[in-house]
Scaffold this motif. Sequence first.
Motif, short mmCIF file in Angstrom:
data_model
loop_
_atom_site.label_atom_id
_atom_site.label_comp_id
_atom_site.label_asym_id
_atom_site.label_seq_id
_atom_site.Cartn_x
_atom_site.Cartn_y
_atom_site.Cartn_z
N THR A 1 42.65 27.21 38.62
CA THR A 1 41.86 28.01 37.69
C THR A 1 40.89 27.10 36.94
OG1 THR A 1 43.62 27.79 36.05
CG2 THR A 1 43.64 29.77 37.42
N GLU B 1 42.10 32.64 34.91
CA GLU B 1 43.43 33.15 35.22
C GLU B 1 43.55 33.40 36.72
OE1 GLU B 1 45.19 35.55 31.45
OE2 GLU B 1 43.66 36.62 32.61
N LYS B 2 44.75 33.17 37.25
CA LYS B 2 45.03 33.42 38.66
C LYS B 2 45.53 34.85 38.81
CE LYS B 2 47.98 31.90 42.51
NZ LYS B 2 49.08 30.98 42.90
N ILE B 3 44.76 35.67 39.52
CA ILE B 3 45.16 37.05 39.80
C ILE B 3 45.40 37.17 41.30
CG2 ILE B 3 44.50 39.47 39.68
CD1 ILE B 3 44.90 38.11 36.95
N GLU B 4 46.49 37.81 41.67
CA GLU B 4 46.83 37.99 43.08
C GLU B 4 47.49 39.36 43.26
OE1 GLU B 4 49.09 35.51 46.68
OE2 GLU B 4 49.28 34.85 44.59
N VAL C 1 51.15 43.28 41.17
CA VAL C 1 50.02 42.58 40.57
C VAL C 1 50.56 41.35 39.86
CG1 VAL C 1 48.10 42.74 38.95
CG2 VAL C 1 48.82 44.76 40.27
N LYS D 1 49.76 37.85 37.64
CA LYS D 1 48.86 37.08 36.78
C LYS D 1 49.53 35.74 36.51
CE LYS D 1 46.61 39.10 33.45
NZ LYS D 1 46.26 39.74 32.13
N ASN D 2 48.87 34.68 36.96
CA ASN D 2 49.43 33.33 36.83
C ASN D 2 50.86 33.28 37.38
OD1 ASN D 2 47.04 32.42 35.59
ND2 ASN D 2 47.76 33.14 33.60
N VAL E 1 52.95 41.44 36.63
CA VAL E 1 52.56 42.14 35.40
C VAL E 1 52.48 43.65 35.61
CG1 VAL E 1 51.36 40.18 34.39
CG2 VAL E 1 50.11 41.75 35.89
N LEU F 1 40.50 44.10 36.28
CA LEU F 1 41.30 42.87 36.30
C LEU F 1 40.79 41.85 37.31
CD1 LEU F 1 44.00 41.47 35.34
CD2 LEU F 1 45.05 42.52 37.37
N THR F 2 40.33 42.31 38.45
CA THR F 2 40.04 41.43 39.58
C THR F 2 38.60 40.92 39.56
OG1 THR F 2 39.40 43.29 40.96
CG2 THR F 2 41.73 42.62 41.02
N THR G 1 39.32 37.44 44.56
CA THR G 1 40.74 37.65 44.27
C THR G 1 41.50 37.88 45.58
OG1 THR G 1 40.40 38.55 42.05
CG2 THR G 1 42.41 39.22 43.20
#
Length: 419
Positions: free
Chosen positions: A205, A239-242, A254, A256-257, A261, A353-354, A358
């Motif tokens: 990040t 932030e890492k979103i996946e 979903v 987040k880091n 979440v 969010l994305t 992503t």
Amino acid sequence: MALVLAVVAPLALTACSADEGAPAFVAPTQSAPEPAPASTEPLALAVTPAEAAKNQPVSTEIGTQVSGGQVQSVTMTDAAGAAVAGAMRADGTSFVPAKPLKYGKKYSATVVAVGPDGKTMEKKTSFTTMGKPSKKTGAGLYLFSDRTYGVAMPVVLEFTSPVPESARAAVERRLFVTVDPPQPGIWHWSSPLQVMYRGPQYWQTGTKITVRAALEGVPMGNGRYGDQDRLGVGNIAKEKIELIVDNATKRMQVFKNDAVVKTMPVSLGKTKTPSSSGTMVIMDKQQKTVFDTTDDPGNVDRYVVNIEYAQRLTWGGEYIHAAPWSVKDQGVRNVSHGCVNVSMANAVYLFNLTSIGTPVTVKGTERKIKPANGWTAWSVGWADYVKGSALPVPPELAALGDPQPSASALPSPSVTPTP
């Protein structure tokens, strides 16, 4: 900041990036080379192009071959005697001009090498560049400095004409990537029209990626030459979103880091039109769009439908999007034409969010993602990915493997779909 050279490294081509928002030059250089170890080998120096060479590409570099010492300096000038800016490659094999040379012009270069005893040797050369070629290959570089990208954003170059295998190594050598903080990466040809760059794991990040695709005048095969240099900058999100979608549970997790979440129900592609399994990245985001398949003569299931909060995953037409008509099926059964259907509220949440870049991993469907059907750099493991480079990959880089456990390797949520 450290430079990574070519090995270390279709929204429509109207989305191409030339030089907007990018620095004037990504210098292919690192810190000064270490002093050469003491050697009894006599100092010898050879340079290219050969003296009085004609019809050289405007991408010509001043090649240096030294034994018994190392390059001390390279000075390059145009016909008027003005200095040509540039820098040495990190491996010391050539001097790379900062910009393409001019067509049909004469250039000169002086190279000085020095031995461990301090003695020097000088070589001079001059050459003339070719005239403007009639056949050119364009490229799209998908990095823009005013955007923030997800952690899986590959560096993507798409070409307007196929690049044959015989030309790919020369093209790859002219692709310069700087990653800050430093992270390794490799170029991978997923098709004759697409080459992508990524590392063994997602970008850290806050990473900044700077690219110079120095392709103007580079022979691209079939009598074609690169049309212009392209510069781009990519800023990776803080932030890492996946997103992880599991067909077995009809659920999306979903992250987040690397922490879950949110979990939401989905409906994927029905049996006749399955969703693709694999790791994809979001390529485009449209709050409103229209899906129109009436112009596809091979599609017997034609439709026109207004879509909201669409996030593109493949060139073949797979998206994450709001599907209020399938809410009753989400989490239960697959009814889409290959897309990931979510509710309106969840689509809004994901859209906000994305980012482009992503990562989205879909697991357990009837088909796998095809290479180049989107930005598919993450659809294969590192061992297979490095095989797509046209240049030799250093063994220590090839051996890095896939060290992250990414969220896609975590257990699926234990959810029993409602009958």
